[in-house]
Design an enzyme around this catalytic site. Structure first.
Site, short mmCIF file in Angstrom:
data_model
loop_
_atom_site.label_atom_id
_atom_site.label_comp_id
_atom_site.label_asym_id
_atom_site.label_seq_id
_atom_site.Cartn_x
_atom_site.Cartn_y
_atom_site.Cartn_z
N LYS A 267 -2.92 -7.57 -23.78
CA LYS A 267 -3.32 -6.56 -24.78
C LYS A 267 -4.63 -6.98 -25.43
O LYS A 267 -4.74 -8.07 -25.97
CB LYS A 267 -2.22 -6.42 -25.82
CG LYS A 267 -2.60 -5.57 -27.03
CD LYS A 267 -1.50 -5.63 -28.10
CE LYS A 267 -1.94 -4.99 -29.40
NZ LYS A 267 -0.91 -5.10 -30.46
N LYS A 279 -2.87 0.41 -41.73
CA LYS A 279 -2.18 -0.76 -42.26
C LYS A 279 -2.57 -0.99 -43.71
O LYS A 279 -3.63 -0.54 -44.15
CB LYS A 279 -2.56 -2.00 -41.44
CG LYS A 279 -2.09 -2.02 -40.01
CD LYS A 279 -2.59 -3.26 -39.30
CE LYS A 279 -2.14 -3.32 -37.85
NZ LYS A 279 -0.69 -3.56 -37.75
N ASP A 290 -5.50 -9.44 -32.66
CA ASP A 290 -4.64 -8.54 -31.90
C ASP A 290 -5.07 -8.45 -30.43
O ASP A 290 -4.48 -7.70 -29.67
CB ASP A 290 -4.63 -7.15 -32.54
CG ASP A 290 -3.29 -6.44 -32.36
OD1 ASP A 290 -2.31 -7.12 -32.01
OD2 ASP A 290 -3.23 -5.22 -32.56
N ASP A 349 -0.08 3.07 -35.10
CA ASP A 349 -0.10 1.61 -35.20
C ASP A 349 0.72 0.97 -34.08
O ASP A 349 0.74 -0.25 -33.95
CB ASP A 349 0.42 1.16 -36.57
CG ASP A 349 0.08 -0.28 -36.88
OD1 ASP A 349 -0.87 -0.81 -36.26
OD2 ASP A 349 0.76 -0.89 -37.72
N GLU A 351 -0.05 1.00 -31.04
CA GLU A 351 -1.10 1.28 -30.06
C GLU A 351 -1.13 0.30 -28.90
O GLU A 351 -1.57 0.62 -27.81
CB GLU A 351 -2.48 1.29 -30.76
CG GLU A 351 -3.14 -0.07 -30.94
CD GLU A 351 -2.36 -1.04 -31.81
OE1 GLU A 351 -2.47 -2.26 -31.58
OE2 GLU A 351 -1.64 -0.60 -32.72
N ARG A 353 1.25 -0.99 -27.09
CA ARG A 353 2.07 -0.56 -25.95
C ARG A 353 1.44 0.63 -25.22
O ARG A 353 1.70 0.83 -24.03
CB ARG A 353 3.48 -0.22 -26.44
CG ARG A 353 3.57 0.97 -27.36
CD ARG A 353 4.82 0.97 -28.22
NE ARG A 353 4.77 -0.08 -29.22
CZ ARG A 353 5.75 -0.31 -30.10
NH1 ARG A 353 6.84 0.45 -30.09
NH2 ARG A 353 5.62 -1.28 -30.99
#
Length: 499
Positions: A267, A279, A290, A349, A351, A353
């Site tokens: 990812k 967030k 992330d 949020d 996102e 996946r």
């Protein structure tokens, strides 16, 4: 730092700092430490008798030879208890010793291989662990500061072995360690970079550099490339991105279809605001991490190329920001992924996946034997297992799960298997689409894994590495910040795949 191997007597080394070791039950040292004790006129054994050297794990005694040997100082590294001493103990010991050497402003350091003598550990693996611990412990992120903090770097580390028969395996272990730590360093650097630097374009540039250095084929697709492949889930997240998204692929031995095919998917959300489902502002800056899954995959591919592993390995890293732009995708949107599955958006949020969905579909085009996905996917994984403890692992194959667990234990990049219960699929049923992209907070780690499973038709494992990619405190051989988690785990798994 330059790292080498030589055959000879450590006491004769011309390095300014020498490293030997000691278990906590030793009264009269033997082996290389015994030879050093003799060269120093029994100084080590005298200090043991006086209680000034205990051999306790992490203890580093500093001795000054005063002309007895050429070195300016000798470090006596405590190994702790003999029973249960393993390669993680080697890594930690090497890390503690080399950090002390740096504090003492050593420039040329020579060490024995910890654990390969009286501990009886395999010489190649012990040499790898010694070099790994040393190299990883010396990592520093080059922060962009006008007035950088004063630092000292060690120029050379020499691994000295008296037994000539062990030189070849030690050299092999060193080669593995150098490739592995280069991959970990890349992963740490990418996660540590500010998000305006570690953009999708930066990740693509890193992939291209890996390809050029190690002969890997590199493909970088943009919006049009993804649209031709109907990657609606990836493009939905990228709709509001200020930086151009990149779908990055690195191929090792891609023409060798006779070899087992392993796909690594990471990812690559280079910054996650949450999108429209924004967030809280507190600690949002941590969301630069992330893309920890993508960083791990890129680091692993660097190591795979450096080691030229006899496998067909493909690294896929979909990379984009998740921003709350006027063009951003919204809750209640229905998105179609590249396998035709329609997705009701519950939260923008969720996102990670989404971009992984199209990456997993694309992975299937290689007819893989196995796909392993890594993602900082859910806070639920941290709630379930704790921060900096283990990644949550989901797997459709028991043998793969066991091999990943073994690799995690060997590298101390641990994983813990979680269930893929059918109940999780029911939670993400949708009335307006095939599936919802979120099942809510309860069971989020399981529903997110079940979501990803809808885009696979092959043996698959998913590692939710939330809480593992970034640390707020230093560890034995990792400073505060990016850990590089996943690189050593993946390479260990690949090295043992099929054995």
């Amino acid at each position: 730092m330059n790292i080498t191997v030589s055959q000879g007597d450590l006491t004769q080394s011309q390095a300014d700092t020498l490293i030997v070791n000691l278990f906590d039950d030793v009264t009269m040292p033997s082996g290389a430490t015994g030879a050093m004790n003799s060269a120093l006129g029994n100084l080590i054994s005298d200090l043991i008798a006086q209680g000034d050297l205990t051999g306790k794990a992490g203890e580093v005694g500093v001795l000054y030879p005063r002309g007895a040997i050429a070195a300016k100082r000798v470090l006596v590294m405590g190994l702790g208890k003999r029973d249960g001493f393993d390669f993680e103990g080697v890594r930690k010991a090497a890390a503690a010793a080399i950090k002390r050497a740096r504090e003492l402003k050593a420039t040329r350091v020579a060490t024995i291989v910890h654990g390969a003598g009286v501990a009886g550990l395999n010489a190649e693996a012990a040499a790898q662990a010694t070099a790994e611990g040393s190299l990883l412990a010396l990592y520093r992120y080059a922060a962009p500061k006008q007035q950088a903090e004063p630092t000292h770097d060690i120029d050379t580390l020499e691994i000295v072995e008296f037994d000539e028969s062990k030189i070849a395996p030690i050299e092999a272990g060193l080669k593995t360690a150098v490739s592995l730590t280069a991959g970990v360093t890349l992963a740490r650097d990418l996660v540590n970079m500010p998000p305006n630097v570690a953009t999708p374009e930066k990740l693509a540039a890193a992939a291209k550099a890996i390809g050029e250095a190690h002969g890997l084929n590199c493909i970088v697709g943009g919006r049009k490339w993804a649209a031709k492949r109907n990657m609606g889930a990836f493009l939905a997240v990228a709709q509001g991105a200020g930086k151009k998204p990149k779908f990055i692929i690195l191929e090792h031995n891609v023409e060798r279809t006779d070899l087992p095919t392993i796909i690594l998917v990471g990812k690559g959300i280079t910054f996650d605001t949450g999108g429209i489902s924004i967030k809280p502002s507190a600690n949002m800056g941590l969301m630069k991490s992330d893309m920890g899954g993508a960083a791990a995959v890129l680091g692993a591919m660097k190591a795979v190329g450096g080691l030229n592993l006899p496998l067909r390995v493909i690294g896929i890293t979909p990379a984009t920001e998740n921003m709350p732009d006027a063009e951003a995708y919204r809750p209640a949107d229905v998105i179609t992924a590249s396998n035709g599955v329609t997705i009701e958006i519950i939260s923008t949020d969720a996102e990670g996946r989404m971009i992984l969905a199209d990456a997993l579909v694309h992975a299937g085009s290689y007819k893989p034997d196995l796909v392993i996905a890594l993602a900082t996917l859910t806070g639920s994984a941290v709630v379930a297992l704790g921060a900096h403890v283990a990644a949550a692992m989901f797997a459709t194959d028991d043998g793969v799960a066991e091999q990943l667990s073994a690799a995690g234990q060997a590298t101390q990049e641990r994983v813990w298997r979680m269930p893929l219960y059918a109940n999780y699929r029911k939670i993400i049923d949708s009335k307006v689409a095939d599936i919802k992209n979120s099942g809510g907070r309860t069971g989020g780690v399981g529903t997110s894994a079940m979501f990803l499973k809808q885009f696979t038709n092959y043996s698959w494992a998913h590692l939710d590495i939330a809480g593992m990619a970034l640390s707020d405190k230093p560890a034995a051989y990792a400073p505060t910040g990016a850990t590089g988690y996943g690189v050593r785990l993946l390479v260990q798994f690949l090295q043992n795949y099929g054995k």
